[in-house]
Scaffold this active site. Structure first.
Site, mmCIF file in Angstrom:
data_model
loop_
_atom_site.group_PDB
_atom_site.id
_atom_site.type_symbol
_atom_site.label_atom_id
_atom_site.label_comp_id
_atom_site.label_asym_id
_atom_site.label_seq_id
_atom_site.Cartn_x
_atom_site.Cartn_y
_atom_site.Cartn_z
ATOM 1 N N SER A 42 0.840 -1.190 0.000
ATOM 2 C CA SER A 42 0.000 0.000 0.000
ATOM 3 C C SER A 42 0.877 1.241 0.000
ATOM 4 O O SER A 42 2.011 1.210 0.461
ATOM 5 C CB SER A 42 -0.903 0.003 1.236
ATOM 6 O OG SER A 42 -1.636 1.211 1.318
ATOM 7 N N HIS A 43 0.310 2.319 -0.476
ATOM 8 C CA HIS A 43 0.989 3.604 -0.401
ATOM 9 C C HIS A 43 1.017 4.132 1.027
ATOM 10 O O HIS A 43 1.818 4.995 1.358
ATOM 11 C CB HIS A 43 0.284 4.623 -1.298
ATOM 12 C CG HIS A 43 0.533 4.402 -2.739
ATOM 13 N ND1 HIS A 43 -0.068 3.383 -3.455
ATOM 14 C CD2 HIS A 43 1.329 5.045 -3.613
ATOM 15 C CE1 HIS A 43 0.352 3.422 -4.702
ATOM 16 N NE2 HIS A 43 1.206 4.424 -4.824
#
Length: 136
Positions: free
Chosen positions: A9-10
């Site tokens: 995930s960012h």
């Protein structure tokens, strides 16, 4: 050891929350989940080296399913595959499943002892209940 899962995930907070939700479905059950989220400075972003490290950390030899949030997370995961050994790469599936719903389904299935292909297939079905309920 069950099939390993990696969450890309960012956002570290998003990844940690998704893993907490998935683990909440499996109280007392063992689950190998790695998180590769955020950039090296703790901000938003993805890091191919961190993803490769997470894959190595959860790979027990039975395979790894990688779930990603969006955009460059996919590109970073693809780059990470270039950083791992060939035998590891052959055991990894990059899943197009939705991150949260896919992770929950994959976690439950992996904890039940399913093989990598079954875990990846269950991740892909992550949106089915919501789609059926909403008629889409």
């Amino acid at each position: 050891m069950p099939v390993g899962l990696v969450v890309v995930s960012h956002s570290r907070a998003l990844a940690d929350a998704a893993v907490e939700l998935a683990r909440g479905m499996l109280p007392g059950r063992e689950l190998a989940v790695g998180v590769a989220a955020g950039d090296v400075d703790g901000g938003l972003g993805t890091d191919a080296t961190a993803i490769a490290d997470a894959i190595a950390a959860v790979d027990s030899g039975d395979g790894v399913v990688v779930l990603m949030d969006l955009g460059s997370a996919v590109l970073s995961a693809e780059t990470a595959l270039e950083l791992v050994d060939d035998d590891v790469r052959e055991r990894v599936v990059l899943s197009p499943a939705p991150l949260v719903e896919g992770l929950v389904g994959a976690a439950v299935t992996a904890a039940a002892g399913a093989d990598r292909d079954r875990v990846a297939a269950e991740a892909l079905r992550g949106l089915a209940p919501k789609q059926a309920h909403l008629g889409g």
